[in-house]
Design a protein around this motif. Structure first.
Motif, short mmCIF file in Angstrom:
data_model
loop_
_atom_site.label_atom_id
_atom_site.label_comp_id
_atom_site.label_asym_id
_atom_site.label_seq_id
_atom_site.Cartn_x
_atom_site.Cartn_y
_atom_site.Cartn_z
N GLU B 42 0.83 -1.21 0.00
CA GLU B 42 0.00 0.00 0.00
C GLU B 42 0.86 1.26 0.00
N THR B 43 1.87 1.25 0.86
CA THR B 43 2.76 2.41 0.90
C THR B 43 3.36 2.66 -0.47
N ALA B 44 3.82 1.59 -1.07
CA ALA B 44 4.44 1.71 -2.39
C ALA B 44 3.45 2.32 -3.39
N ALA B 45 2.23 1.85 -3.35
CA ALA B 45 1.21 2.35 -4.27
C ALA B 45 0.99 3.85 -4.07
N LYS B 46 0.92 4.24 -2.80
CA LYS B 46 0.74 5.67 -2.49
C LYS B 46 1.87 6.49 -3.10
N ILE B 47 3.06 5.96 -2.92
CA ILE B 47 4.25 6.67 -3.42
C ILE B 47 4.22 6.79 -4.94
N LEU B 48 3.92 5.70 -5.59
CA LEU B 48 3.87 5.72 -7.05
C LEU B 48 2.85 6.74 -7.54
N GLU B 49 1.75 6.80 -6.83
CA GLU B 49 0.71 7.76 -7.19
C GLU B 49 1.21 9.18 -7.09
N ALA B 50 1.88 9.44 -5.98
CA ALA B 50 2.41 10.79 -5.75
C ALA B 50 3.40 11.17 -6.85
N ILE B 51 4.25 10.22 -7.19
CA ILE B 51 5.24 10.45 -8.25
C ILE B 51 4.53 10.86 -9.53
N ASP B 52 3.50 10.12 -9.81
CA ASP B 52 2.73 10.36 -11.01
C ASP B 52 2.05 11.71 -10.99
N ARG B 53 1.42 12.00 -9.88
CA ARG B 53 0.65 13.23 -9.75
C ARG B 53 1.54 14.46 -9.90
N LEU B 54 2.72 14.36 -9.34
CA LEU B 54 3.62 15.52 -9.36
C LEU B 54 4.52 15.55 -10.60
N HIS B 55 4.39 14.55 -11.46
CA HIS B 55 5.28 14.45 -12.63
C HIS B 55 6.74 14.47 -12.20
N TYR B 56 7.00 13.73 -11.15
CA TYR B 56 8.36 13.74 -10.61
C TYR B 56 9.34 12.98 -11.51
N ILE B 57 10.47 13.58 -11.77
CA ILE B 57 11.56 12.88 -12.45
C ILE B 57 12.81 13.05 -11.60
N PRO B 58 13.38 11.95 -11.14
CA PRO B 58 14.54 12.06 -10.25
C PRO B 58 15.72 12.72 -10.96
N SER B 59 16.55 13.37 -10.20
CA SER B 59 17.72 14.02 -10.77
C SER B 59 18.89 13.05 -10.84
N GLY B 60 19.33 12.80 -12.03
CA GLY B 60 20.47 11.91 -12.21
C GLY B 60 21.71 12.47 -11.55
N ALA B 61 21.85 13.77 -11.58
CA ALA B 61 23.03 14.41 -11.00
C ALA B 61 23.10 14.11 -9.50
N ALA B 62 21.98 14.27 -8.84
CA ALA B 62 21.98 14.04 -7.40
C ALA B 62 22.27 12.57 -7.09
N ALA B 63 21.68 11.69 -7.89
CA ALA B 63 21.93 10.27 -7.69
C ALA B 63 23.41 9.96 -7.86
N GLN B 64 23.94 10.52 -8.91
CA GLN B 64 25.34 10.28 -9.24
C GLN B 64 26.25 10.72 -8.11
N ILE B 65 25.91 11.87 -7.57
CA ILE B 65 26.78 12.42 -6.56
C ILE B 65 26.71 11.61 -5.28
N SER B 66 25.56 11.05 -5.01
CA SER B 66 25.47 10.36 -3.73
C SER B 66 25.88 8.89 -3.79
N ASN B 67 25.80 8.27 -4.94
CA ASN B 67 26.23 6.87 -4.93
C ASN B 67 27.40 6.56 -5.85
N GLY B 68 27.90 7.57 -6.52
CA GLY B 68 29.11 7.35 -7.29
C GLY B 68 28.92 6.81 -8.70
#
Lengths: 344, 344
Positions: B42-68
DNA sequence: TTGAAAGCGCTACCAG
DNA sequence: CTGGTAGCGCTTTCAA
């Protein structure tokens, strides 16, 4: 495992703060070695030395995250392995390089659904602006760009429904006028239009432009368009052409480069001669034209100009927040042997 | 000015922590909608919905910087607007896309000094690995890659001095054997080698391979190489060819695709016939071959295989820390009319 | 002229 | 199963 060299390492090495390093990193230097920022000449020199010694390369990702700009521009075309588009890409790459931008390329394969994915990737990667050759007139894939106010330039083809973009388009009506009249003036009457069946602004404009010209010449009754799928096989195309030949077609106006090449190939395989069996006016240049006999008459749009002007428009939008504007490119007719007078 | 939608916004919207969002973002889901991580359905579903609603696209730059890891691979070729290379690029782009990598392209224009700049840009941007077609045998431009332990695959050409890279090379000795023998078997004796004057491993191997084969055939006294600059003009090339013709040259083995095309063009302009005046065996395929008569005999290396195998090697190095290895590709001779028996 | 420190968006560790 | 939080490398304000 080797560790990344960071701005901190440089700061330590030079005995200064990270701020100083950052400043120097983005400064320009005059002939005396003075930076155009509030850092002393000696300090700056020390820092530059440290950068050099450590082989430091700043992380674009970190820069992007902290100041919001990526320094990247994206170029989305139908197919980067096609002659026409890769030429454009190459010119943009060069200009961008000189202007301090990185260029990211991606291909849609003319598939509208891939456009959305590719745009997603580009946003994920970070782009300050995008030059797009749209695979269809559908604006929905661009929603994510609108959300983020990312400057867009449409190149060669338009998505009329999308607001706020700049556009660099060819004057297709003029292109059709040139092409059809060339064939008409050389004595052809059964001039047909051979094209791909695609939902792209230019394809449609060229089709209606063709009919319009035929009408102006009083040839409405002979006007005819033949359309093939963009994945047409050689066998299918040969079938279409021999069918046309049977029906008395004298000339083809072929408003896409790829289909022009394919048609020439098909004609060769059918043993038909250009222009005696079928005359041709094609679209866009191809290296291949240089070697083929007869030289293919074609409508020419300069890839370098296309690249240069679209890039300038994009940079103007990015750096000066210029609003979207529309620019037109004048087509030229290059005459070759493929459309010379019918020998009766 | 619109603000970027971040992972925080999504977390707020869904009423969970950013950690949960991050987890869901990278999870795979089974058919029931269960993520393969410690997050409830359920939590996952809620999250996916939010992502969708906000048209969220993660930042590759931030990901890159934090995990190398960047999730990017770079492809550096001589010129992305060349037929052969853009074909390879296109295939790599597709494979990378499917494997979840982004592809960054850049061209060196065959200029060694540009390689270093391009590598710098790529490192700045962040790449997990690089596929390189080197513009020279000079290893110094790759220092920055060695410093950072970035996996490298050399494609088609080698830089022997650079340690630790993987290599996918054509068996050039075999290619020369095929080419020279084809011409020999068809009755040609004054077989010459026409090539660019460049410091590239393959160019050199092909030249020595050619001489070696001529020697094996007892034709050492007739063996001759003609070299032109890579920026050769059509006029210059025509001059070289008519000179050769005067001297009695019967056939050319032309071990690069671009020069093959240029030579055909030059021959056409000189009014010389293939193969009667000059027979030809070229290198690599070109779309153009389909239309040209006679069909150009050529040594073929499959771009799709080249792309696929080099990509696999790179991913193996990136993901499994595989050590560099050497793979060879077997060339094929494709026979066409450009090398058929001399009609006396 | 310089340095300290607060974020940028995200991941990954640790504590609950 | 979930949330808090400490960084990742860099830029940029603010103080010194």
């Amino acid at each position: 495992m080797k560790r990344r060299v960071t701005i901190k390492d440089v700061a330590n090495e030079a005995g200064v703060s990270t701020a100083a390093v950052s400043l120097v990193l983005h400064a320009r230097f005059d002939e005396d070695g003075n930076p155009d920022c509030r850092i002393g000449k000696e300090t700056a020199a020390k820092i530059l030395e440290a950068i050099d010694r450590l082989h430091y390369i700043p992380s674009g990702a970190a820069a992007q995250i902290s100041n919001g700009r990526s320094g990247n521009i994206g170029v989305i075309t139908a197919d980067i392995s096609s002659n026409f588009f890769s030429d454009i890409c190459r010119h943009i790459e060069n200009m961008a390089f000189d202007a301090g931008y990185n260029t990211l390329f991606a291909s849609t394969d003319e598939k509208p659904e891939r456009l959305e994915k590719v745009i997603y990737s580009m946003i994920r990667l970070g782009v300050d602006g995008l030059i797009i050759v749209p695979p269809s007139t559908d604006a929905s894939a661009l929603e994510a760009l609108e959300d983020r106010d990312i400057p867009v330039v449409f190149l060669e083809r338009d998505i009329p429904d999308y607001q706020g973009a700049s556009r660099l388009l060819l004057d297709n009506a003029e292109a059709c006028r040139l092409a059809v009249n060339e064939l008409y003036d050389e004595g052809y009457r059964r001039i047909e239009h051979l094209s791909f069946d695609m939902d792209i602004s230019t394809i449609k404009e060229k089709e209606s432009g063709y009919f319009h010209e035929m009408e102006k010449l009083g040839l409405s009754s002979l006007a005819k368009t033949r359309k093939v799928s963009q994945n047409v096989t050689m066998a299918e195309l040969m079938e279409v052409i021999s069918q046309a030949k049977t029906e008395g077609t004298e000339a083809f106006f072929i408003p896409t480069n790829r289909l022009t090449i394919q048609t020439i190939t098909a004609l060769a395989k059918l043993g038909l001669n250009v222009p005696d069996d079928i005359a041709i006016v094609g679209f866009d240049r191809h290296k291949f034209f240089d070697v083929y006999t007869p030289y293919i008459s074609h409508i020419y749009q300069d890839t370098k100009e296309l690249a240069g002007r679209s890039f300038d428009m994009l940079v103007d939008m990015i750096e000066n927040k210029a609003p979207g504007r529309l620019e037109m490119l004048k087509p030229q007719l290059i005459k070759g042997g493929s459309s010379i007078k019918k020998s009766l």
